[in-house]
Design an enzyme around this catalytic site. Structure first.
Site, mmCIF file in Angstrom:
data_model
loop_
_atom_site.group_PDB
_atom_site.id
_atom_site.type_symbol
_atom_site.label_atom_id
_atom_site.label_comp_id
_atom_site.label_asym_id
_atom_site.label_seq_id
_atom_site.Cartn_x
_atom_site.Cartn_y
_atom_site.Cartn_z
ATOM 1 N N LYS A 15 54.134 51.960 20.616
ATOM 2 C CA LYS A 15 55.290 52.958 20.328
ATOM 3 C C LYS A 15 55.089 54.337 20.497
ATOM 4 C CE LYS A 15 57.836 49.873 17.003
ATOM 5 N NZ LYS A 15 58.641 49.801 15.732
ATOM 6 N N ASN A 29 51.787 50.940 15.364
ATOM 7 C CA ASN A 29 51.762 50.250 16.575
ATOM 8 C C ASN A 29 51.647 51.338 17.882
ATOM 9 O OD1 ASN A 29 52.838 49.065 18.891
ATOM 10 N ND2 ASN A 29 54.154 47.891 18.143
ATOM 11 N N ASP A 49 63.388 51.525 13.347
ATOM 12 C CA ASP A 49 63.639 50.332 13.058
ATOM 13 C C ASP A 49 64.287 49.518 14.262
ATOM 14 O OD1 ASP A 49 62.604 48.530 11.140
ATOM 15 O OD2 ASP A 49 64.919 48.226 10.402
ATOM 16 N N SER A 50 63.801 48.389 14.564
ATOM 17 C CA SER A 50 64.439 47.799 15.787
ATOM 18 C C SER A 50 64.343 46.382 15.485
ATOM 19 C CB SER A 50 63.736 48.236 16.944
ATOM 20 O OG SER A 50 62.205 47.804 17.009
#
Length: 212
Positions: free
Chosen positions: A12, A9, A72-73
């Site tokens: 990010k 991504n 991680d979200s």
């Protein structure tokens, strides 16, 4: 020093770059998975956000030898007893299909009244250092940080910025506006990931000490 951000991504990667630039941290070159040779990625089967982030950092260190950051979200919705949680990215079945995930979440909340649409984002970031780097720098091999962002789920998407559930998430600090309507800088200031990454700034500064 090159540091791998274990994600494909690009947003990010840009987010962490902005955080480091704002803190005037130099000597760190962030690279993403598209910048290193492909390697087999272990399935994210952890029971917690931290577990899944550790899976990604362990892969990164093992296959590239680089210090590796992974997060991680997800979003935890009160009415759904904390779900989607760690399943947020694949809530609709296909990993990373934001539109399908948002559609499903809206459908599940249906006629849920506004006072029961509370939710919060969670981000757990892990920085793992190769043992030789940690030893040379006198640092730990792992750093784990967490950030949260309180708000509620809107009744329809708003805005076209951000990613994931951002068009549906109304932060407590910006009533009437979704996370997808915020500027990148404002989102960095408020967001779960921004708060987590900010806690890694001094660690990365220490890691970069003496690097050009």
């Amino acid at each position: 020093m090159r540091v791998l951000v274990a994600s494909r991504n690009a947003k990010k990667l840009k987010e962490l770059n902005r955080v480091l630039e704002a803190a005037q941290v130099t000597g760190i070159e962030l690279v993403g998975l598209s910048d290193v040779p492909d390697y087999p990625e272990t399935p994210e089967t952890g029971a917690t956000f931290a577990d899944n982030a550790r899976i990604k950092t362990a892969d990164g260190v093992a296959h590239t030898g680089l210090p590796t950051i992974a997060d991680d979200s997800g979003i935890a919705v009160d009415e759904l007893r904390g779900m989607p949680g760690i399943l947020s990215a694949r809530w609709s079945g296909a990993h990373g299909d934001d539109e399908a995930n948002n559609r499903l979440l809206l459908g599940q909340l249906g006629d849920t009244p506004d006072e029961r649409r509370g939710a919060h984002y969670v981000s757990v970031c892990v920085l793992q250092l190769p043992e030789d780097v940690a030893s040379a720098k006198g640092m730990n091999t792992e750093y784990v940080v967490e950030g949260t962002w309180e708000g509620r789920v809107l009744r329809a998407p708003q805005g076209d910025g951000g990613f994931g559930y951002d068009p549906l998430f109304e932060p407590a600090e910006t009533p009437g506006h979704s996370a997808a309507e915020l500027s990148p800088e404002r989102k960095d200031e408020l967001s779960h990931r921004g708060k987590a990454l900010a806690q890694l700034v001094e660690v990365l500064r220490e890691l970069s000490d003496g690097e050009k």
